[in-house]
Design an enzyme around this catalytic site. Structure first.
Site, mmCIF file in Angstrom:
data_model
loop_
_atom_site.group_PDB
_atom_site.id
_atom_site.type_symbol
_atom_site.label_atom_id
_atom_site.label_comp_id
_atom_site.label_asym_id
_atom_site.label_seq_id
_atom_site.Cartn_x
_atom_site.Cartn_y
_atom_site.Cartn_z
ATOM 1 N N ARG A 116 -3.689 -11.463 3.018
ATOM 2 C CA ARG A 116 -2.732 -10.658 2.235
ATOM 3 C C ARG A 116 -1.596 -10.198 3.161
ATOM 4 O O ARG A 116 -1.810 -9.697 4.250
ATOM 5 C CB ARG A 116 -3.444 -9.447 1.649
ATOM 6 C CG ARG A 116 -2.513 -8.473 0.862
ATOM 7 C CD ARG A 116 -2.061 -7.315 1.716
ATOM 8 N NE ARG A 116 -1.329 -6.311 0.947
ATOM 9 C CZ ARG A 116 -0.672 -5.293 1.496
ATOM 10 N NH1 ARG A 116 -0.655 -5.141 2.811
ATOM 11 N NH2 ARG A 116 -0.018 -4.432 0.753
ATOM 12 N N THR A 169 1.682 2.845 8.310
ATOM 13 C CA THR A 169 2.634 1.903 8.883
ATOM 14 C C THR A 169 3.552 2.749 9.725
ATOM 15 O O THR A 169 3.642 3.957 9.501
ATOM 16 C CB THR A 169 3.463 1.268 7.735
ATOM 17 O OG1 THR A 169 2.610 0.481 6.914
ATOM 18 C CG2 THR A 169 4.609 0.426 8.235
ATOM 19 N N THR A 202 2.692 -2.706 11.151
ATOM 20 C CA THR A 202 1.560 -2.170 10.398
ATOM 21 C C THR A 202 0.325 -3.048 10.513
ATOM 22 O O THR A 202 0.437 -4.249 10.793
ATOM 23 C CB THR A 202 1.944 -2.081 8.900
ATOM 24 O OG1 THR A 202 0.931 -1.372 8.190
ATOM 25 C CG2 THR A 202 2.112 -3.447 8.270
ATOM 26 N N THR A 248 7.254 2.651 4.029
ATOM 27 C CA THR A 248 5.810 2.693 4.185
ATOM 28 C C THR A 248 5.224 2.969 2.803
ATOM 29 O O THR A 248 5.906 3.518 1.936
ATOM 30 C CB THR A 248 5.351 3.821 5.151
ATOM 31 O OG1 THR A 248 5.773 5.091 4.629
ATOM 32 C CG2 THR A 248 5.947 3.648 6.539
ATOM 33 N N GLY A 249 3.972 2.605 2.623
ATOM 34 C CA GLY A 249 3.335 2.849 1.328
ATOM 35 C C GLY A 249 2.969 1.548 0.645
ATOM 36 O O GLY A 249 2.902 0.499 1.295
ATOM 37 N N SER A 283 -3.393 2.830 11.632
ATOM 38 C CA SER A 283 -2.520 2.169 10.652
ATOM 39 C C SER A 283 -1.699 1.042 11.263
ATOM 40 O O SER A 283 -0.914 0.405 10.561
ATOM 41 C CB SER A 283 -1.574 3.197 10.035
ATOM 42 O OG SER A 283 -0.587 3.592 10.955
#
Ligand code: ASP
Length: 354
Positions: A234, A206, A224, A257-258, A88
């Protein structure tokens, strides 16, 4: 001239209206509301996403040794950036849709309120260290892509291939099994690498780490490889100050995170710290932000009960010495190291898996 004075009047009226509607306290009011230990007596601690037990331990040791709070948390997350097994972040992070690893990171130093960040940087395994150099050795806050890479090279960072064999195989299988309208064909299940078999979705991840020293100074970092198989270029929430992280040294910090897009649309870390400024506990502030994200989520991302289908977590550290992790979905954990040792604690959650 007349135009200017009309604009100025409008500006003053708008500012007054805003001031009336947003409960922004002055620094003195905020400090009054918050019970704070005396300088030298703050609880030394580091908190992190669940993949950060080693990170919080290293950060904590450095905080105890009197190192700068930002250096401590960066040294913590460098462990994961350097670990090829963590897919990650950093070396071994999952690549974009073209099989190229692109990393995002931001750092923020509470005592100076300075920040630095890099986005979509390639071939450099420790974007968090580059982010710190953007903060200290440029007049900017954010460098992206090729410019960030050249800046890192100028500072002597080594250029390397960050795509490990494990990450390449996961990416290749994703590409092969994307569609039956192209010419890529996945291998039969019996020949599938066990490393790859575990990753049928789009794994994400992350690491965020925040740390506080005995003087109550707070700094934080988020780093991350972002959304796996993303469209090249992106950029997620992690390198955006106010989204991926934020610290106000008088109030506290928040990092995430997420699903980055959900965070970017709500600038969650900044908003969470502002809620703490208005007197909310880290837990109440974090849950309130998750509710706000839910309320702003478009229908295509909601399940049949109106709940966001994505994951999003925040890690909050308050100047009063308390901390929490909050998660859109539970069960979920986050990492802490303080005088009681290193451990995973439960996040407060908005929803539990049925
Ligand atoms: N927040 C990261 C991003 O959107 C990904 C993650 O933490 O899973 O880039």
């Amino acid at each position: 001239m007349k135009e200017n004075s009309v604009s100025r009047r409008k500006f003053l009226l708008t500012s007054a209206a805003l001031a009336a509607s947003v409960p922004l306290l002055t620094k003195a009011q905020a400090l009054d509301k918050m019970a704070r230990p005396a300088k030298g007596n703050f609880p030394v601690k580091a908190i992190s996403s669940a993949n950060g037990e080693k990170a919080t331990k290293r950060a904590y040791e450095m905080l105890l040794a009197g190192k700068d709070t930002l250096d401590a948390v960066i040294a913590g997350v460098n462990i994961q950036e350097d670990d090829p097994k963590d897919i990650s972040v950093g070396l071994g992070g999952l690549p974009n849709e073209n099989g190229v690893v692109e990393l995002d990171s931001a750092v923020m130093h509470g005592p100076s309120h300075k920040a630095g960040a890099v986005a979509a940087i390639q071939k450099i395994r420790n974007p968090s260290k580059v982010a710190k150099l953007v903060m200290t050795q440029t007049d900017h806050v954010l460098l992206v892509g090729e410019g960030a890479f050249r800046f890192a090279r100028a500072h002597g960072f080594q250029e390397e291939n960050l795509l490990t064999e494990k990450a390449r195989k996961i990416w290749l299988y994703w590409k092969q099994s994307l569609s039956n309208k192209d010419d890529w064909v996945p291998p039969p299940d019996s020949e599938l690498d066990p490393d790859v078999a575990k990753f049928f979705g789009r794994p994400a991840g992350t690491i965020h780490c925040s740390g506080m020293n005995a003087n109550g100074d707070i700094s934080c970092v988020t780093t991350t490889s972002g959304l796996s198989f993303k469209i090249p270029g992106r950029v997620g929430d992690s390198p955006i100050i106010g989204a991926g992280l934020y610290v106000d040294n008088e109030i506290g910090s928040c990092g995430s995170t997420g699903r980055g897009e959900a965070n970017l649309q709500n600038l969650c870390s900044f908003a969470a710290v502002e809620l703490m400024r208005s007197g909310m506990s880290p837990k109440d502030a974090g849950i309130e932000i998750l509710k706000r994200v839910k309320a702003h989520t478009e229908n295509r991302l909601l399940d049949e009960k109106g709940r966001p289908e994505f994951g999003l977590r925040f890690y909050l550290l308050s100047k009063d010495g308390s901390h929490t992790g909050v998660s859109m979905w539970g069960p979920a954990k986050f990492a802490v190291t303080d005088k009681n040792g290193t451990r995973l604690e439960d996040c407060a959650t908005l929803f539990e898996k049925d």
